[in-house]
Write a protein that holds these residues in place. Sequence first.
Motif, PDB file in Angstrom:
ATOM      1  N   THR A 279       3.597   6.300  10.569  1.00  0.00           N
ATOM      2  CA  THR A 279       2.427   6.451   9.712  1.00  0.00           C
ATOM      3  C   THR A 279       2.533   5.588   8.472  1.00  0.00           C
ATOM      4  OG1 THR A 279       2.074   8.705  10.498  1.00  0.00           O
ATOM      5  CG2 THR A 279       1.052   8.112   8.414  1.00  0.00           C
ATOM      6  N   GLY A 280       3.736   5.602   7.866  1.00  0.00           N
ATOM      7  CA  GLY A 280       3.929   4.798   6.660  1.00  0.00           C
ATOM      8  C   GLY A 280       3.765   3.322   6.924  1.00  0.00           C
ATOM      9  N   SER A 281       4.378   2.822   8.003  1.00  0.00           N
ATOM     10  CA  SER A 281       4.265   1.397   8.321  1.00  0.00           C
ATOM     11  C   SER A 281       2.843   1.026   8.702  1.00  0.00           C
ATOM     12  CB  SER A 281       5.234   1.038   9.453  1.00  0.00           C
ATOM     13  OG  SER A 281       4.924   1.777  10.620  1.00  0.00           O
ATOM     14  N   GLY A 282       2.150   1.942   9.410  1.00  0.00           N
ATOM     15  CA  GLY A 282       0.770   1.666   9.775  1.00  0.00           C
ATOM     16  C   GLY A 282      -0.125   1.592   8.553  1.00  0.00           C
TER      17      GLY A 282
ATOM     18  N   THR B 165       0.880   0.795   5.535  1.00  0.00           N
ATOM     19  CA  THR B 165       1.239  -0.431   4.819  1.00  0.00           C
ATOM     20  C   THR B 165       0.579  -1.644   5.461  1.00  0.00           C
ATOM     21  OG1 THR B 165       3.381   0.516   4.190  1.00  0.00           O
ATOM     22  CG2 THR B 165       3.165  -1.879   4.077  1.00  0.00           C
ATOM     23  N   ALA B 166       0.591  -1.692   6.800  1.00  0.00           N
ATOM     24  CA  ALA B 166      -0.043  -2.810   7.501  1.00  0.00           C
ATOM     25  C   ALA B 166      -1.528  -2.869   7.205  1.00  0.00           C
ATOM     26  CB  ALA B 166       0.192  -2.686   9.005  1.00  0.00           C
ATOM     27  N   LEU B 167      -2.181  -1.708   7.182  1.00  0.00           N
ATOM     28  CA  LEU B 167      -3.613  -1.669   6.889  1.00  0.00           C
ATOM     29  C   LEU B 167      -3.894  -2.169   5.482  1.00  0.00           C
ATOM     30  CD1 LEU B 167      -6.478  -0.893   7.700  1.00  0.00           C
ATOM     31  CD2 LEU B 167      -6.000   1.441   6.924  1.00  0.00           C
ATOM     32  N   VAL B 168      -3.057  -1.753   4.526  1.00  0.00           N
ATOM     33  CA  VAL B 168      -3.249  -2.197   3.142  1.00  0.00           C
ATOM     34  C   VAL B 168      -3.065  -3.707   3.027  1.00  0.00           C
ATOM     35  CG1 VAL B 168      -2.290  -2.073   0.807  1.00  0.00           C
ATOM     36  CG2 VAL B 168      -2.620   0.019   2.125  1.00  0.00           C
ATOM     37  N   LEU B 169      -2.021  -4.235   3.671  1.00  0.00           N
ATOM     38  CA  LEU B 169      -1.746  -5.668   3.587  1.00  0.00           C
ATOM     39  C   LEU B 169      -2.859  -6.502   4.227  1.00  0.00           C
ATOM     40  CD1 LEU B 169       2.093  -5.742   4.346  1.00  0.00           C
ATOM     41  CD2 LEU B 169       0.962  -6.069   2.138  1.00  0.00           C
ATOM     42  N   VAL B 170      -3.288  -6.074   5.411  1.00  0.00           N
ATOM     43  CA  VAL B 170      -4.341  -6.831   6.095  1.00  0.00           C
ATOM     44  C   VAL B 170      -5.654  -6.735   5.323  1.00  0.00           C
ATOM     45  CG1 VAL B 170      -5.692  -6.994   8.209  1.00  0.00           C
ATOM     46  CG2 VAL B 170      -3.252  -6.571   8.345  1.00  0.00           C
ATOM     47  N   THR B 171      -5.975  -5.553   4.821  1.00  0.00           N
ATOM     48  CA  THR B 171      -7.196  -5.391   4.030  1.00  0.00           C
ATOM     49  C   THR B 171      -7.144  -6.254   2.774  1.00  0.00           C
ATOM     50  OG1 THR B 171      -7.432  -3.118   4.832  1.00  0.00           O
ATOM     51  CG2 THR B 171      -8.704  -3.726   2.893  1.00  0.00           C
TER      52      THR B 171
ATOM     53  N   ASP C  76      -6.532  -4.869  15.295  1.00  0.00           N
ATOM     54  CA  ASP C  76      -5.410  -4.148  15.901  1.00  0.00           C
ATOM     55  C   ASP C  76      -4.982  -2.962  15.036  1.00  0.00           C
ATOM     56  OD1 ASP C  76      -5.338  -5.781  18.083  1.00  0.00           O
ATOM     57  OD2 ASP C  76      -3.768  -7.104  17.288  1.00  0.00           O
ATOM     58  N   VAL C  77      -4.910  -3.188  13.724  1.00  0.00           N
ATOM     59  CA  VAL C  77      -4.481  -2.114  12.823  1.00  0.00           C
ATOM     60  C   VAL C  77      -5.499  -0.980  12.811  1.00  0.00           C
ATOM     61  CG1 VAL C  77      -4.018  -1.539  10.413  1.00  0.00           C
ATOM     62  CG2 VAL C  77      -3.086  -3.633  11.386  1.00  0.00           C
ATOM     63  N   LEU C  78      -6.775  -1.323  12.778  1.00  0.00           N
ATOM     64  CA  LEU C  78      -7.810  -0.291  12.787  1.00  0.00           C
ATOM     65  C   LEU C  78      -7.781   0.501  14.089  1.00  0.00           C
ATOM     66  CD1 LEU C  78     -10.859  -2.142  11.171  1.00  0.00           C
ATOM     67  CD2 LEU C  78      -9.475  -0.324  10.167  1.00  0.00           C
TER      68      LEU C  78
ATOM     69  N   ARG D  61      -5.365   7.593  20.864  1.00  0.00           N
ATOM     70  CA  ARG D  61      -4.683   7.227  22.107  1.00  0.00           C
ATOM     71  C   ARG D  61      -3.659   6.132  21.876  1.00  0.00           C
ATOM     72  NH1 ARG D  61      -9.944   6.051  25.560  1.00  0.00           N
ATOM     73  NH2 ARG D  61     -10.414   5.080  23.557  1.00  0.00           N
ATOM     74  N   HIS D  62      -3.778   5.404  20.744  1.00  0.00           N
ATOM     75  CA  HIS D  62      -2.833   4.340  20.448  1.00  0.00           C
ATOM     76  C   HIS D  62      -1.831   4.740  19.378  1.00  0.00           C
ATOM     77  CE1 HIS D  62      -6.092   2.086  22.389  1.00  0.00           C
ATOM     78  NE2 HIS D  62      -5.166   1.198  22.684  1.00  0.00           N
ATOM     79  N   THR D  63      -1.767   6.036  19.063  1.00  0.00           N
ATOM     80  CA  THR D  63      -0.854   6.507  18.031  1.00  0.00           C
ATOM     81  C   THR D  63       0.227   7.377  18.651  1.00  0.00           C
ATOM     82  OG1 THR D  63      -2.673   6.517  16.445  1.00  0.00           O
ATOM     83  CG2 THR D  63      -0.665   7.724  15.832  1.00  0.00           C
ATOM     84  N   PRO D  64       1.427   6.871  18.836  1.00  0.00           N
ATOM     85  CA  PRO D  64       2.501   7.686  19.386  1.00  0.00           C
ATOM     86  C   PRO D  64       2.891   8.805  18.438  1.00  0.00           C
ATOM     87  CG  PRO D  64       3.365   5.597  18.595  1.00  0.00           C
ATOM     88  CD  PRO D  64       1.885   5.504  18.499  1.00  0.00           C
ATOM     89  N   ARG D  65       3.199   9.972  18.962  1.00  0.00           N
ATOM     90  CA  ARG D  65       3.540  11.115  18.122  1.00  0.00           C
ATOM     91  C   ARG D  65       4.888  11.693  18.537  1.00  0.00           C
ATOM     92  NH1 ARG D  65      -0.777  13.000  15.219  1.00  0.00           N
ATOM     93  NH2 ARG D  65      -2.796  12.077  15.723  1.00  0.00           N
ATOM     94  N   ILE D  66       5.565  12.267  17.535  1.00  0.00           N
ATOM     95  CA  ILE D  66       6.833  12.931  17.783  1.00  0.00           C
ATOM     96  C   ILE D  66       6.679  14.396  17.343  1.00  0.00           C
ATOM     97  CG2 ILE D  66       9.268  13.073  17.104  1.00  0.00           C
ATOM     98  CD1 ILE D  66       9.243  10.117  16.684  1.00  0.00           C
ATOM     99  N   ARG D  67       7.016  15.290  18.183  1.00  0.00           N
ATOM    100  CA  ARG D  67       6.944  16.713  17.835  1.00  0.00           C
ATOM    101  C   ARG D  67       8.365  17.282  17.808  1.00  0.00           C
ATOM    102  NH1 ARG D  67       1.846  18.822  18.172  1.00  0.00           N
ATOM    103  NH2 ARG D  67       0.280  17.477  19.158  1.00  0.00           N
ATOM    104  N   PRO D  68       8.646  18.103  16.784  1.00  0.00           N
ATOM    105  CA  PRO D  68       9.984  18.686  16.704  1.00  0.00           C
ATOM    106  C   PRO D  68      10.247  19.649  17.844  1.00  0.00           C
ATOM    107  CG  PRO D  68       8.514  19.671  15.080  1.00  0.00           C
ATOM    108  CD  PRO D  68       7.766  18.545  15.719  1.00  0.00           C
TER     109      PRO D  68
END
Length: 283
Positions: free
Chosen positions: A7-10, A12-18, A267-269, A276-283
């Motif tokens: 989430t953090g990297s995504g 950051t990527a959105l902020v940089l590209v924007t 791609d970032v959007l 469906r393009h967001t992998p998730r991790i559940r404890p």
Amino acid sequence: MAMTRGTGSGRTALVLVTAGVALVVLVALLAPLLAPYPADATGGTETGRILRPPSAAHWFGTDELGRDVFSRVLYGARVGPVVAAAVVTVSLLVGTAAGLVAGYFGGWIDEALMRLTDVFLAVPALLLALVLATVLTPGPVGLTVALTVTWWPWYARLVRGEAASVAGRPYTEACRALGLGHRRTLLRHVLPNASTPLLVQASTDVGGVLLVTSALSFLGLGPQPPTPDWGLMVEQSQNYFTTQWWIGTFPGLAIMLVAALFFLLGDVLRDRLDPRHTPRIRP
């Protein structure tokens, strides 16, 4: 609690590209203030200003007329990217309207509109744009019209599929039962379901349209001299590419970087807005 990986990297990527897209917009708006020389200022009688390599006085060198290449690249942000944005905007409006009507009402309306889009999609987009640009008056307006005619069917197809899937759902039937008008139902209940794929597709298409625009300008079917258009600048540098490489290299890099920026934005959007393009991790 579910936790989204990256989430953090995504973000950051959105902020940089924007920020990169915002920078392109600012350069286009402030080109007269940022450019050290007017776009069409030639060397005049100063033969020493003609075909000069990059230097402190001319960061990107000068062309065969003594014009500052850096200034012309800055002014070029007001031509190619603006034409690309105009093409995508108009195509989005036309294609969305056609797709909504076709998918929502169905029947003969859907059949007629989709067969019309098939006619345009049957011809390769670049070939059709080339033919139309040849017939129309060369320039930004003619180029915008030619590309819009070839681009809107893609949005119509995309929205039609979303609208058709929503039209038969219970809440849409409830809107009809409550007597809500078709316009309100389309705008408030059908269109929002297609907004995410539309936004992603439009963002990506700006880069694709910019490449096609530059290609047509290279062939002489876009803005005409002395307009500081990136594609036209590359075309005018052909005779000097092996000796004065800077004349065509910097406009070409501008095309590549801005197109890649919008491809990345799409791609970032998609990764941010489409679960469906967001992998998730559940404890």
